[in-house]
Structure formats: structure tokens, C-alpha cells
Write an enzyme that holds these catalytic residues in place. Structure first.
Site, PDB file in Angstrom:
ATOM      1  N   MET A   1      24.783   7.829   1.270  1.00  0.00           N
ATOM      2  CA  MET A   1      24.703   9.160   1.867  1.00  0.00           C
ATOM      3  C   MET A   1      25.047   9.121   3.354  1.00  0.00           C
ATOM      4  O   MET A   1      25.705  10.020   3.874  1.00  0.00           O
ATOM      5  CB  MET A   1      23.301   9.740   1.654  1.00  0.00           C
ATOM      6  CG  MET A   1      23.146  11.161   2.146  1.00  0.00           C
ATOM      7  SD  MET A   1      24.365  12.266   1.423  1.00  0.00           S
ATOM      8  CE  MET A   1      23.456  12.923   0.035  1.00  0.00           C
TER       9      MET A   1
ATOM     10  N   GLU B   1       0.804  -1.224   0.000  1.00  0.00           N
ATOM     11  CA  GLU B   1       0.000   0.000   0.000  1.00  0.00           C
ATOM     12  C   GLU B   1       0.840   1.278   0.000  1.00  0.00           C
ATOM     13  O   GLU B   1       0.413   2.312  -0.512  1.00  0.00           O
ATOM     14  CB  GLU B   1      -0.964   0.020   1.188  1.00  0.00           C
ATOM     15  CG  GLU B   1      -2.099  -0.986   1.078  1.00  0.00           C
ATOM     16  CD  GLU B   1      -1.740  -2.345   1.660  1.00  0.00           C
ATOM     17  OE1 GLU B   1      -0.561  -2.587   1.963  1.00  0.00           O
ATOM     18  OE2 GLU B   1      -2.665  -3.174   1.810  1.00  0.00           O
TER      19      GLU B   1
ATOM     20  N   PHE C   1     -11.713  -6.300  14.447  1.00  0.00           N
ATOM     21  CA  PHE C   1     -10.703  -6.888  13.566  1.00  0.00           C
ATOM     22  C   PHE C   1     -10.270  -5.864  12.505  1.00  0.00           C
ATOM     23  O   PHE C   1     -11.096  -5.259  11.839  1.00  0.00           O
ATOM     24  CB  PHE C   1     -11.279  -8.134  12.887  1.00  0.00           C
ATOM     25  CG  PHE C   1     -10.324  -8.757  11.905  1.00  0.00           C
ATOM     26  CD1 PHE C   1      -9.093  -9.262  12.332  1.00  0.00           C
ATOM     27  CD2 PHE C   1     -10.641  -8.808  10.556  1.00  0.00           C
ATOM     28  CE1 PHE C   1      -8.211  -9.822  11.422  1.00  0.00           C
ATOM     29  CE2 PHE C   1      -9.756  -9.373   9.644  1.00  0.00           C
ATOM     30  CZ  PHE C   1      -8.540  -9.879  10.084  1.00  0.00           C
ATOM     31  N   GLN C   2      -8.977  -5.664  12.381  1.00  0.00           N
ATOM     32  CA  GLN C   2      -8.381  -4.725  11.425  1.00  0.00           C
ATOM     33  C   GLN C   2      -8.924  -3.312  11.561  1.00  0.00           C
ATOM     34  O   GLN C   2      -9.113  -2.600  10.583  1.00  0.00           O
ATOM     35  CB  GLN C   2      -8.543  -5.250   9.990  1.00  0.00           C
ATOM     36  CG  GLN C   2      -7.759  -6.546   9.802  1.00  0.00           C
ATOM     37  CD  GLN C   2      -7.522  -6.912   8.360  1.00  0.00           C
ATOM     38  OE1 GLN C   2      -8.324  -6.600   7.498  1.00  0.00           O
ATOM     39  NE2 GLN C   2      -6.405  -7.575   8.111  1.00  0.00           N
TER      40      GLN C   2
ATOM     41  N   LYS D   1     -17.430   0.239   6.309  1.00  0.00           N
ATOM     42  CA  LYS D   1     -18.043  -0.724   5.403  1.00  0.00           C
ATOM     43  C   LYS D   1     -19.546  -0.471   5.229  1.00  0.00           C
ATOM     44  O   LYS D   1     -20.078  -0.557   4.123  1.00  0.00           O
ATOM     45  CB  LYS D   1     -17.820  -2.139   5.943  1.00  0.00           C
ATOM     46  CG  LYS D   1     -18.299  -3.220   4.986  1.00  0.00           C
ATOM     47  CD  LYS D   1     -17.815  -4.597   5.417  1.00  0.00           C
ATOM     48  CE  LYS D   1     -18.424  -5.649   4.491  1.00  0.00           C
ATOM     49  NZ  LYS D   1     -17.423  -6.561   3.958  1.00  0.00           N
TER      50      LYS D   1
HETATM   51  C1  LIG Z   1      19.104  13.729   1.110  1.00  0.00           C
HETATM   52  C2  LIG Z   1      18.427  15.042   0.822  1.00  0.00           C
HETATM   53  C3  LIG Z   1      19.182  16.159   0.556  1.00  0.00           C
HETATM   54  C4  LIG Z   1      18.590  17.371   0.229  1.00  0.00           C
HETATM   55  N1  LIG Z   1      19.386  18.428  -0.110  1.00  0.00           N
HETATM   56  C5  LIG Z   1      18.815  19.558  -0.590  1.00  0.00           C
HETATM   57  C6  LIG Z   1      19.608  20.628  -1.105  1.00  0.00           C
HETATM   58  O1  LIG Z   1      20.828  20.585  -1.102  1.00  0.00           O
HETATM   59  N2  LIG Z   1      18.969  21.702  -1.596  1.00  0.00           N
HETATM   60  C7  LIG Z   1      17.608  21.792  -1.629  1.00  0.00           C
HETATM   61  O2  LIG Z   1      17.085  22.773  -2.123  1.00  0.00           O
HETATM   62  N3  LIG Z   1      16.848  20.822  -1.131  1.00  0.00           N
HETATM   63  C8  LIG Z   1      17.405  19.695  -0.629  1.00  0.00           C
HETATM   64  N4  LIG Z   1      16.599  18.682  -0.172  1.00  0.00           N
HETATM   65  C9  LIG Z   1      15.145  18.874  -0.182  1.00  0.00           C
HETATM   66  C10 LIG Z   1      14.661  19.610   1.061  1.00  0.00           C
HETATM   67  O3  LIG Z   1      14.582  18.699   2.123  1.00  0.00           O
HETATM   68  C11 LIG Z   1      13.263  20.243   0.843  1.00  0.00           C
HETATM   69  O4  LIG Z   1      12.356  19.274   0.414  1.00  0.00           O
HETATM   70  C12 LIG Z   1      13.272  21.328  -0.213  1.00  0.00           C
HETATM   71  O5  LIG Z   1      14.372  22.190  -0.050  1.00  0.00           O
HETATM   72  C13 LIG Z   1      11.994  22.151  -0.113  1.00  0.00           C
HETATM   73  O6  LIG Z   1      11.767  22.813  -1.307  1.00  0.00           O
HETATM   74  P1  LIG Z   1      10.887  24.128  -1.407  1.00  0.00           P
HETATM   75  O7  LIG Z   1      11.408  25.166  -0.486  1.00  0.00           O
HETATM   76  O8  LIG Z   1      10.805  24.453  -2.830  1.00  0.00           O
HETATM   77  O9  LIG Z   1       9.489  23.744  -0.789  1.00  0.00           O
HETATM   78  P2  LIG Z   1       8.311  22.756  -1.194  1.00  0.00           P
HETATM   79  O10 LIG Z   1       8.282  21.671  -0.203  1.00  0.00           O
HETATM   80  O11 LIG Z   1       8.319  22.406  -2.628  1.00  0.00           O
HETATM   81  O12 LIG Z   1       7.089  23.702  -0.834  1.00  0.00           O
HETATM   82  C14 LIG Z   1       6.495  24.523  -1.775  1.00  0.00           C
HETATM   83  C15 LIG Z   1       6.272  25.915  -1.223  1.00  0.00           C
HETATM   84  O13 LIG Z   1       5.547  26.627  -2.230  1.00  0.00           O
HETATM   85  C16 LIG Z   1       4.319  27.073  -1.697  1.00  0.00           C
HETATM   86  N5  LIG Z   1       3.286  26.967  -2.741  1.00  0.00           N
HETATM   87  C17 LIG Z   1       2.589  25.880  -3.107  1.00  0.00           C
HETATM   88  N6  LIG Z   1       1.733  26.185  -4.102  1.00  0.00           N
HETATM   89  C18 LIG Z   1       1.898  27.496  -4.349  1.00  0.00           C
HETATM   90  C19 LIG Z   1       1.290  28.409  -5.256  1.00  0.00           C
HETATM   91  N7  LIG Z   1       0.331  28.032  -6.109  1.00  0.00           N
HETATM   92  N8  LIG Z   1       1.694  29.694  -5.241  1.00  0.00           N
HETATM   93  C20 LIG Z   1       2.653  30.118  -4.343  1.00  0.00           C
HETATM   94  N9  LIG Z   1       3.251  29.295  -3.477  1.00  0.00           N
HETATM   95  C21 LIG Z   1       2.883  28.002  -3.480  1.00  0.00           C
HETATM   96  C22 LIG Z   1       4.027  26.214  -0.502  1.00  0.00           C
HETATM   97  O14 LIG Z   1       3.195  26.903   0.405  1.00  0.00           O
HETATM   98  C23 LIG Z   1       5.427  25.950   0.045  1.00  0.00           C
HETATM   99  O15 LIG Z   1       5.852  26.999   0.886  1.00  0.00           O
HETATM  100  C24 LIG Z   1      17.185  17.481   0.208  1.00  0.00           C
HETATM  101  C25 LIG Z   1      16.413  16.366   0.517  1.00  0.00           C
HETATM  102  C26 LIG Z   1      17.013  15.152   0.813  1.00  0.00           C
HETATM  103  C27 LIG Z   1      16.157  13.979   1.106  1.00  0.00           C
HETATM  104  C1  LIG Z   2      12.926   4.959   4.773  1.00  0.00           C
HETATM  105  C2  LIG Z   2      14.241   5.567   5.076  1.00  0.00           C
HETATM  106  N1  LIG Z   2      15.076   5.011   5.975  1.00  0.00           N
HETATM  107  C3  LIG Z   2      16.280   5.562   6.239  1.00  0.00           C
HETATM  108  C4  LIG Z   2      16.665   6.735   5.624  1.00  0.00           C
HETATM  109  C5  LIG Z   2      18.015   7.362   5.951  1.00  0.00           C
HETATM  110  N2  LIG Z   2      18.866   7.380   4.744  1.00  0.00           N
HETATM  111  C6  LIG Z   2      18.994   8.467   3.971  1.00  0.00           C
HETATM  112  S1  LIG Z   2      19.949   8.231   2.626  1.00  0.00           S
HETATM  113  C7  LIG Z   2      20.255   6.633   3.067  1.00  0.00           C
HETATM  114  C8  LIG Z   2      21.135   5.748   2.219  1.00  0.00           C
HETATM  115  C9  LIG Z   2      20.511   5.382   0.924  1.00  0.00           C
HETATM  116  O1  LIG Z   2      21.266   4.375   0.331  1.00  0.00           O
HETATM  117  P1  LIG Z   2      21.135   4.062  -1.204  1.00  0.00           P
HETATM  118  O2  LIG Z   2      19.730   3.897  -1.586  1.00  0.00           O
HETATM  119  O3  LIG Z   2      22.053   2.947  -1.567  1.00  0.00           O
HETATM  120  O4  LIG Z   2      21.601   5.420  -1.874  1.00  0.00           O
HETATM  121  P2  LIG Z   2      23.048   6.069  -2.013  1.00  0.00           P
HETATM  122  O5  LIG Z   2      23.128   7.143  -0.995  1.00  0.00           O
HETATM  123  O6  LIG Z   2      24.056   4.988  -1.794  1.00  0.00           O
HETATM  124  O7  LIG Z   2      23.045   6.598  -3.392  1.00  0.00           O
HETATM  125  C10 LIG Z   2      19.599   6.332   4.268  1.00  0.00           C
HETATM  126  C11 LIG Z   2      19.692   5.039   4.962  1.00  0.00           C
HETATM  127  C12 LIG Z   2      15.745   7.292   4.712  1.00  0.00           C
HETATM  128  N3  LIG Z   2      16.005   8.452   4.089  1.00  0.00           N
HETATM  129  N4  LIG Z   2      14.562   6.699   4.436  1.00  0.00           N
END
Ligand SMILES: Cc1cc2nc3c(=O)[nH]c(=O)nc-3n(C[C@H](O)[C@H](O)[C@H](O)COP(=O)(O)OP(=O)(O)OC[C@H]3O[C@@H](n4cnc5c(N)ncnc54)[C@H](O)[C@@H]3O)c2cc1C
Ligand SMILES: Cc1ncc(C[n+]2csc(CCOP(=O)(O)OP(=O)(O)O)c2C)c(N)n1
Ligand SMILES: [Mg+2]
Lengths: 562, 166
Positions: A477, A50, A112-113, A162
Site C-alpha cells: 500500500m 501481549e 520495578f516494572q 498486586k
Molecule cells: C488502509 C486503509 C484504507 C481504508 N480505506 C477505507 C475506504 O476506502 N472506505 C472506508 O469506508 N473505510 C476505509 N478505511 C477505514 C476507515 O479508516 C474507518 O475505519 C472507517 O471508515 C470507519 O467506519 P465507520 O464510519 O463505519 O465508523 P466506526 O469506526 O465503525 O464507528 C461506528 C459508528 O457507529 C456509532 N455506533 C456505535 N454503536 C452504535 C449503535 N448501537 N447505534 C448507533 N450508532 C452506533 C459510533 O458512535 C460510531 O460513530 C480504511 C482503513 C485503512 C487502514
Molecule cells: C504497525 C503499522 N506500521 C506501519 C503502517 C503503515 N502501513 C500501512 S499499509 C503498509 C504496508 C503493508 O504491507 P503488507 O502487509 O505487505 O500489505 P500489502 O499492502 O502489500 O498488501 C504499511 C507499512 C501500519 N499501517 N501499521
């Protein structure tokens, strides 16, 4: 005419234009599934977990700009959706999730569930409903779709006991949905917009910092017009990639923790920062007190709670990006014509200097495949036109850095929650929405194992999804942080994976492998030329790091570069 | 006031009178780490609308976030930070206080000065009903503490905006 709850649900879905549902059946949704089988206009895709149904609905929504829909049973079916819902919530993705529930008479009895899924998902949905009376069903479903797609979009859950699906009534379908306490502000205050423009026109070192809001509001053309008219360099968050063409001279690359040197320096030096549909996430700002220290900040966002949440702004504008950028572009027409190319030259020279001295790069190796090289090749061989989903980790960051997104809605990634296992089910959703498109999941060897079961869904439905695994035999990472900040103590990050080629074959997909740099291109070509689902297993350098990197808690200009 | 203490805000919230609304509101406070000092809720003259009064502590930025986040909840009709406006606040407290021999008179005197009502009496206790604003209640309870408070039940703060002066 009387209809059963299940029939009303189908009617409402048809009225909302729903063509595809991702789901998984169970006891309390038997009536709904029975009706679904008799509703030819809606295609149901049977997932294998799911969580995947929700990610698929999320990917579908992002690619198509329609509301994505998932349907699951009560109890474990419902709890399995929570990660997917939370991801859609943090990324503001419009989806509606229908969960079955035990009959109203049994609710609260530990039946259940039975789980209180409305209670569980209250903090990670935009809104949710428990329908207790079949008479409320039609109105509730249309409200759910309305809430999911309007304002700042987000997931809405509707819990269906249901007896509600079995009960019957003569439904009244509302023509328009009106909720008296819910009226998002689309039209920005013109006086604020004019004030902002004056400030922007006086700026010497302006920067546009754009985010997911540009993509969600489909306003990339308005952004393009504004940026190019005034020659303002553009950076964006991970979520905003593709909102501005990644091959344009004004494009600086992504900002933030793994953003480009150029983008982070430009923000650090800017005198006016124009934030459009971005939420000042901590991955972006780094140390808050030193974020854009010289800049006056204009912030355009449809959600007032995004504004001045982390960073105090000078000109807040509550409104839709499209409306606001439209107003700005209109106002510009009445301003005296100036040679912006000439006026902006000193600032753009500085910006271009940063990107010339510190481009995104990596050290080439003749013997070992560099993961960045794989993404570069994917970009080249798809001419930047593919729909890319990602898993989470290094693979995600390399996808963001080395695939130059030229159009919006081409990158689907779990940004806010960072869900490993998002990419494959999301790719499935994208491919359903865009049957003829090239859809590639850029994956890690760890993440892909979190929802690998969906490979059979892909095969079953003839979806030609491509999976490019950057196989570094690590939870890369996390390993990177251990390398940099924990003296290379690789605790629980070396990871074995199955033989992905054999695995692909076992599922009835195609499996390909590259172990040397010269094999990368032929493998990608072969995959792209196949109409079938393909896993490409790229054995890459195990200890490569994503660079640049702003260490947690540091200011943006304090990047590690290599 | 204790200088370290964050400012108190009295926030009035009008909500759809539907199941689960209260938990949406309290869930928002706990989930986002906002404080609730007290909370009152009851129907308004319109049975479809309830009014919640929350007293919360936090600096300006936190209070601004609280109000914006409350506005985002779908079932919330209106949110007003009464602390920004001229308003009246009242709380009612029932307190059972020890009153033996010589202290009986003193407890009654305190009750009298602060216009409390005696609502129950036993050989060794008085139960008082106190109504007033935050400061008055604190003052009375501080005084009664010396005599030994056995039990307190408080309604939490209610507040209403003053009518505008012509
Ligand atoms: C491993 C990892 C590393 C990351 N590293 C980076 C990084 O280096 N740099 C980076 O940028 N991000 C990175 N991220 C992503 C980060 O965590 C955030 O998800 C991201 O920065 C949020 O983007 P955003 O500010 O565009 O917001 P979003 O989450 O895209 O939010 C959208 C915003 O726009 C607004 N909005 C929505 N609709 C409208 C509309 N119609 N008009 C006006 N406003 C609107 C919302 O209210 C909200 O404030 C990383 C994520 C991971 C998992
Ligand atoms: C569901 C979940 N569990 C744990 C993490 C923490 N986490 C972030 S990146 C990462 C490693 C991901 O490994 P892989 O998919 O091999 O990607 P790589 O960084 O090696 O490209 C982990 C464990 C996560 N982001 N999501
Ligand atoms: Mg890995």
C-alpha cells in the site's frame, strides 16, 4: 465470606459470562494466574505477545458480540497492550483489559516494572480504572464490563495492584450497574425520526450510508427491511461490511478512498443521504467541502459527538441504530402504500448504470497470480460464509472489495488505527469464539511478520485458522502511493520475507504455496479441507494497485480508475 | 475585541471528585487540540462533586464538539456552556507593580478607580488584589503595565448562572 482480590476477579468474570481470556503472566499477576488455574469455567489462552492478546480479545468480541477479555502483567506487559487498545478504541470494540500493577504502596516510586498505564491509556480507552482498595474491586469490574458493552462500545482498562489481588474482603456483587453520570441514549426522539422519514419519503435520489454501528448494534435485519421496503440503494464503510448483504441488487459496494465508482458517484449525486452508525471518516468523505454536495443529511448515531463532527447534518438523530430503524419501519406501516420499485426506477437505473460501466475489476494474467483473483477464489470456495480477518494495506482493501460479505460480524479488520499485525491474533480470537467456523486471515507479507509469533499459539490450541498471504514482496500500500505520487521512488518498501512454507512447518502448521494462477484453487481447496492451521503463500503480482482510488484531499467523484 | 480572535466560551463542568478526573478533562483538551485559556477547580457543597470552570476559545462547531466530548467522559456529571446563558464572571488577580516616587500616587489612583485592594506595600512596590470580569482585569493590567509589573498571579475565571428573573 471473605475472598481474595484474585478470587473476586474470577467470580466477577464468571458473573459476566466470560469463557475465554487471552493473556500473558508476570510477577504482579501471579495470584490471579494461580486462581485462574483453579477456575475451570474460564479458559486461558497463552499468547506470545501481549499486543496479540488484545487483538484476539477484539476479534473474539466482534465475532461473538460478547465482551473480549485480556489479562497481562505490569510494566512491559501493560505497554505492549497499547496498540491493541487504541485499535479497539477507534473501532468501538467492547473489550476489558486487566493489567497487573505494582503494590499500591510502591506506586509512583519508579518501582520495578511500574508504568502509569492508566495515564498512558487515558486517551485511547473509553474509560479506565486503577483499583486501590479490594473493597472497590467487584463494583469496578462490573462497571468496566457495563461501560465496555453499552452505548458506543469501547475498550476499558482495569489496573490491579498486586496487594489488591492479594488482599481480601467480603465482596458485594451489584445486581445491576448504575453509574449516575453515564446514561447512553438508546431511544431516538420520535419527532426527529418522523421528520427524517418525511424527508426520506420525498427524496428522489436517496442513499443509505451505513457503518460499524449497524454491526455493533446487530441491526442488519432492520436495515434490510428499511432499505428493501423503500428500495434505497445501500453503501457502507469498511467497518459496516456485511451489515447489508453484499450480493443484493440494492448493494453498491463500499464507499470512500477505495470504494466502488458506483457508491462514490451515488453519494456525490444523492439528494438525501441517510447515515446510520457511521462517522464520516476522512477515508470516506475525501475533500469535506465536496462530500455529498447535493444531499440533505440524516445522521443516526448513538454518540452525539459523532454527529456534525466533520460534516454538518440536517437531521441529527441520537439513538441506537436498532431502535431508530425499528421506529422508521413501524412508521412506514402507517404510510400509504406506494410502488417503490416503480417510483425508484430512474434512480436505480442510474445507479446500476454506474456499476455496469465501472465494476470492480482487474486485468487477468495467465502467468502471474493477481491478488484480487485469490480473494475472489476464497469467496467462491467458502460460498461467502467464512469469517475473514485482514491485515492492513492492499490485502485489506482487496478483501473488502472482492469478498462479498453476506452477514454481519464476518469481517474483522483494524479500520480506524490500521494496525499491521492485527489479522492473525484476531483470527485466533474469532476461532475461539466460533470453533467450527472457517476463519481466514487475508494477509500481506509485511503485516503477517508483525505478529507471526502467534502461529504457535494457534498450533498449541488446535485452532484451524487459515492464513492467505498475498505475497507481493512489498509493503504494497505504501509502494502504491510511491508509484502514484512519488514517481516510483520505492523508498524502504521492497521487503524480503522468510520462506513462509518452511516457517509454517517449523511452527507445526501446514505450509502451501501457489506461484501460478492455476495453482490457486487447488491450494485453497487443500487448505480448506485441512483441520489444521495452514499458511497459504500466494506469490502475486508485485506492482498491482488497489483501484479505484480517491487521492487524499480530492473529492469522491475524482477517482483514479486504473 | 480583536476581530481575529475566536469567541471565548465559559464552560462549567460538574465532575465526580475522584482521582484523575482533572487529567481526563485537560487530556481531552490537549489531545483534541482544543484551547484552554483558564481553568479553575474546587469542591462543591457536595464533597463528592467538584466544579471545573474552563474558558476556551473556538468557533461554534469546536465548542459543540468540546461539550459533546466532555459529556462522553464517564466521570462527568453535567456540562453547561455559560456563555449561552445570563451569567456572572469573576477572576481575581494579585499583581505586584513598581511604584516609585512620583508613580506611587498614580498606582494608588488606578487601584482606587477600579476598586482594587492594596494587600502588600514596600518602598518600591504595591501589591494589588483585583477582582472583576475579563474586560476589567485586562483594563487594569494594561494601565499598570506602564508602571512596570513585576509579578502576576491569576485565579482564572469563575462563573455562575444568574438567577432567573420573575
Ligand atoms: C488502509 C486503509 C484504507 C481504508 N480505506 C477505507 C475506504 O476506502 N472506505 C472506508 O469506508 N473505510 C476505509 N478505511 C477505514 C476507515 O479508516 C474507518 O475505519 C472507517 O471508515 C470507519 O467506519 P465507520 O464510519 O463505519 O465508523 P466506526 O469506526 O465503525 O464507528 C461506528 C459508528 O457507529 C456509532 N455506533 C456505535 N454503536 C452504535 C449503535 N448501537 N447505534 C448507533 N450508532 C452506533 C459510533 O458512535 C460510531 O460513530 C480504511 C482503513 C485503512 C487502514
Ligand atoms: C504497525 C503499522 N506500521 C506501519 C503502517 C503503515 N502501513 C500501512 S499499509 C503498509 C504496508 C503493508 O504491507 P503488507 O502487509 O505487505 O500489505 P500489502 O499492502 O502489500 O498488501 C504499511 C507499512 C501500519 N499501517 N501499521
Ligand atoms: Mg505486501
Amino acid at each position: 465470606m471473605k475472598l481474595t482480590g484474585a478470587q473476586i476477579l474470577m467470580k466477577c468474570l464468571e458473573r459476566e459470562g466470560v469463557k475465554h481470556i487471552f493473556g500473558y503472566p508476570g510477577g504482579v499477576v501471579l495470584d490471579i494466574y494461580d486462581e485462574l488455574a483453579r477456575t475451570p469455567s474460564i479458559r486461558h489462552i497463552l499468547v506470545r505477545h501481549e499486543q496479540a492478546a488484545v487483538h484476539a480479545a477484539d476479534g473474539y468480541a466482534r465475532a461473538s458480540a460478547q465482551v473480549g477479555v485480556a489479562l497481562v502483567t505490569s510494566g512491559p506487559g501493560a505497554t505492549n497492550t497499547v496498540t491493541g487498545i487504541a485499535s479497539a478504541y477507534l473501532d468501538s470494540i467492547p473489550i476489558v483489559v486487566f493489567t497487573g500493577q505494582v503494590p499500591t504502596g510502591l506506586i509512583g516510586n519508579d518501582a520495578f516494572q511500574e508504568v502509569d498505564i492508566v495515564g498512558i491509556t487515558r486517551p485511547c480507552t473509553k474509560h479506565n480504572y486503577l483499583v486501590k482498595d479490594v473493597k472497590d474491586l467487584a463494583r469496578t469490574i462490573h462497571e468496566a464490563f457495563h461501560i465496555a458493552r453499552s452505548g458506543r462500545p469501547g475498550p476499558v482498562l482495569v489496573d490491579l495492584p498486586k496487594d489488591v489481588s492479594q488482599g481480601s474482603t467480603a465482596p458485594k456483587f451489584p445486581e445491576v450497574v448504575k453509574i449516575k453520570s453515564y446514561n447512553p441514549t438508546y431511544h431516538a426522539n420520535p419527532r426527529q425520526v418522523a421528520r427524517a422519514l418525511d424527508m426520506i419519503l420525498r427524496a428522489q435520489r436517496p442513499v443509505l450510508y451505513t457503518g460499524g454501528g449497524i454491526v455493533l448494534s446487530d441491526s442488519s435485519e432492520d436495515l434490510y427491511k428499511f432499505a428493501t421496503s423503500l428500495q434505497i440503494p445501500v453503501t457502507s464503510t469498511l467497518m459496516g461490511l456485511g451489515g447489508f448483504p453484499g450480493d443484493h441488487p440494492l448493494w453498491m459496494g463500499m464507499l470512500g478512498m477505495h470504494g466502488t465508482y458506483c457508491a462514490n458517484m451515488a453519494v456525490s449525486q444523492a439528494d438525501v443521504l441517510i447515515a446510520v452508525g457511521a462517522r464520516f471518516d476522512d477515508r470516506v468523505t475525501g475533500k469535506l467541502s465536496e462530500f455529498a454536495p447535493h444531499a440533505k443529511i440524516v445522521h443516526i448515531d448513538i454518540d452525539p459527538s459523532s454527529i456534525s463532527k466533520n460534516v454538518q447534518v440536517d437531521i441529527p438523530i441520537v439513538g441506537d441504530c436498532k431502535d431508530t430503524l425499528g421506529q422508521l419501519n413501524e412508521l412506514l406501516k402507517d404510510k400509504p402504500v406506494r410502488d417503490w420499485t416503480e417510483l425508484r426506477r430512474p434512480w436505480l437505473d442510474t445507479v446500476n448504470g454506474w456499476s455496469a460501466t465501472h465494476p470492480l475489476t482487474y486485468v487477468w494474467d495467465d502467468k502471474v497470480i493477481k491478488p484480487q483473483f485469490v480473494v475472489e477464489k476464497l469467496y467462491e470456495l467458502t460460498q461467502g460464509e467464512a469469517y475473514i480477518t485482514t491485515e492492513v494495506g492492499q490485502n485489506q482493501m482487496w478483501a473488502a472489495q472482492f469478498y462479498k460479505f453476506r452477514h454481519p460480524r464476518r469481517l474483522m479488520t483494524s479500520g480506524g488505527l490500521g494496525v499491521m499485525g492485527y489479522g492473525l491474533p484476531a483470527a485466533m480470537g474469532v476461532q475461539m469464539a466460533k470453533p467450527d467456523a472457517c476463519v481466514i486471515d487475508i494477509a500481506g507479507d509485511g503485516s503477517i511478520q508483525m505478529n507471526i509469533q502467534e502461529l504457535i499459539t494457534v498450533v498449541d490450541n488446535d485452532l484451524p485458522v487459515k492464513i492467505a498471504i498475498l505475497n507481493n514482496s512489498f509493503l504494497g500500500m505504501v509502494r502504491q502511493w510511491q508509484q502514484l505520487f512519488y514517481d516510483r521512488r520505492y523508498s524502504a518498501t521492497p521487503m524480503t520475507a522468510p520462506d513462509f512454507v518452511k516457517l509454517a512447518e517449523a511452527y507445526g502448521a501446514v505450509g502451501l504455496r501457489a506461484t501460478k494462477p492455476e495453482e490457486v484453487e487447488p491450494v485453497i481447496r487443500e487448505a480448506l479441507n485441512t483441520r489444521r492451521p495452514v499458511i497459504m503463500d500466494f506469490k502475486v503480482e508485485p506492482e498491482e494497485c488497489v483501484m479505484p482510488m480517491v487521492p487524499a484531499g480530492k473529492a469522491m467523484h475524482e477517482m483514479l480508475l486504473a | 475585541m480583536d476581530p481575529k480572535m475566536e469567541p471565548r466560551h465559559t464552560i462549567a463542568i460538574w465532575v465526580d471528585n475522584t482521582p484523575g478526573v482533572l487529567s481526563r478533562v485537560t487530556g481531552l483538551f490537549s489531545g483534541r487540540g482544543f484551547n484552554i485559556e483558564s481553568l479553575c477547580v474546587a469542591e462543591t457543597m457536595d464533597p463528592e462533586v467538584s466544579r471545573i470552570t474552563i474558558v476556551s476559545t473556538g468557533d461554534e462547531q469546536i465548542t459543540e464538539q468540546i461539550i459533546k466530548q466532555l459529556h462522553k467522559l464517564i466521570n462527568i456529571i453535567k456540562v453547561v456552556d455559560l456563555s449561552e446563558l445570563e451569567h456572572v464572571e469573576r477572576e481575581m488577580v494579585l499583581v505586584r507593580v513598581k511604584a516609585e516616587d512620583k508613580s506611587r500616587a498614580e498606582v494608588l489612583r488606578i487601584a482606587d478607580i477600579f476598586r482594587c485592594r492594596v494587600v502588600d506595600v514596600s518602598a518600591s512596590t504595591y501589591t494589588l488584589e483585583i477582582t472583576g470580569n475579563h474586560d476589567k482585569i485586562r483594563a487594569v493590567l494594561d494601565l499598570l503595565k506602564n508602571h512596570g509589573i513585576q509579578e502576576v498571579a491569576r485565579t482564572g475565571t469563575l462563573a455562575i448562572q444568574r438567577s432567573k428573573k420573575e
